[in-house]
Write a protein that holds these residues in place. Sequence first.
Motif, short mmCIF file in Angstrom:
data_model
loop_
_atom_site.label_atom_id
_atom_site.label_comp_id
_atom_site.label_asym_id
_atom_site.label_seq_id
_atom_site.Cartn_x
_atom_site.Cartn_y
_atom_site.Cartn_z
N THR A 25 0.81 -1.22 0.00
CA THR A 25 0.00 0.00 0.00
C THR A 25 0.85 1.27 0.00
N LYS A 26 1.80 1.38 0.93
CA LYS A 26 2.63 2.59 1.00
C LYS A 26 3.50 2.74 -0.24
N LEU A 27 3.71 1.62 -0.95
CA LEU A 27 4.51 1.67 -2.18
C LEU A 27 3.63 1.96 -3.40
N ASN A 28 2.42 2.47 -3.11
CA ASN A 28 1.56 2.97 -4.18
C ASN A 28 0.95 1.86 -5.04
N PRO A 46 4.79 0.37 -9.57
CA PRO A 46 3.87 1.37 -8.98
C PRO A 46 4.62 2.42 -8.15
N PHE A 47 5.80 2.06 -7.62
CA PHE A 47 6.49 2.95 -6.67
C PHE A 47 7.57 3.81 -7.29
N THR A 48 7.74 3.72 -8.62
CA THR A 48 8.71 4.62 -9.28
C THR A 48 8.06 5.24 -10.51
N GLU A 49 8.47 6.45 -10.82
CA GLU A 49 7.97 7.14 -12.00
C GLU A 49 8.98 8.19 -12.42
N PRO A 50 9.62 8.11 -13.56
CA PRO A 50 9.51 6.99 -14.49
C PRO A 50 10.19 5.73 -13.94
N SER A 51 9.82 4.58 -14.50
CA SER A 51 10.43 3.31 -14.13
C SER A 51 11.23 2.78 -15.30
N PRO A 76 6.09 10.27 -6.34
CA PRO A 76 5.69 11.29 -5.35
C PRO A 76 4.71 10.74 -4.30
N ASN A 77 3.84 9.81 -4.71
CA ASN A 77 2.91 9.23 -3.73
C ASN A 77 3.65 8.47 -2.63
N VAL A 78 4.73 7.81 -2.99
CA VAL A 78 5.51 7.05 -2.00
C VAL A 78 6.16 8.02 -1.03
#
Length: 341
Positions: free
Chosen positions: A137-140, A250-255, A288-290
Amino acid sequence: LEEDTLRQINEAADEAALEAVRLSALGKKGAISALLSTLGKMSPEERKTEGAKINALKDKATEALAARRAELAEAALEARLKAETLDVTLPPAASPLERGRIHPISQVMDELSVIFADMGFAVAEGPDIESDDYNFTKLNFPEGHPAREMQDTFFLAPEAGEKKLLRTHTSPVQVRTMLSQKPPIRVICPGRVYRCDFDQTHTPMFHQVEGLVIDQSTHMGHLKWVLEEFLKSFFEVKGVKLRMRPSFFPFTEPSMEVDVQCRRQGGEIRFGEGDDWMEILGCGMVHPNVLRNCGHDPDVYQGFAFGVGIDRLAMLKYGMSDLRAFFDADTRWLTHYGFRP
Ligand code: PHE
């Protein structure tokens, strides 16, 4: 007296007999000592001539004693050596203990820690049993998102209403680190991870190392440099080319997925040369969400993360072909690949 004493000395059969002879000649009540004590009653002339004689006798006896003592000691040693012969060609009574050897995984973890320590990274750790919250969850990973199912998770019975699982990657240690530290953050997190999967290249338990850097002006150039330095040191080559392909986590952008330059020759792979590519790790800029989920303002801080399979790194570096052998505990396998105590 002289003849007598010397004969007794030379005939003494052992240390004890010799000591008895010494006492009877030179002891307080010994014959030679008695002679010496007669000197006091003599006239000065007599004392001169008799004294010299008695002292010469005393010296002779002392010398003879020492010589005989040495002879006896020598003989005793000779006898012991004869009695204690050891047949070195006999097989040992019990087989010698097998010595332990460093495992390639431990070895690679040590190598990684040293390489990253040189770049200023600390080592962070987290538990194998993780909450659904930290692992996903916390990892988006949104609730019900297919990415959760992609990881073949081993779920455990909930604890105090909290969903528990065996962590599927080392990324929850990113969360733990960001929740407990203020930037700048530079850590690697090596450890065990679990996925329900088993074949020649997959075991239900395997190892990853996570990297995390959070600061105010961290960018992808830093990420690329860190990865290049790491791969160069790890594979012990002068330089490596990297290829970054867009991917999704989900936890990186860009990946990105990163391929490393290599040359395949027969069954052999050499890094840092040639124009083949091998996929080696996943990475990206922390979403950013992470950052927000872990209490950091994404308008102030940003950073990058990467995750590498340690077992795969070991296989590539040491030329092993079957991942399952890593966990068979067969010391012959370790020896075969050159892992010595
Ligand atoms: N956790 C990802 C995996 O197990 C790897 C990864 C780590 C990707 C960090 C990006 C950043 O596949």
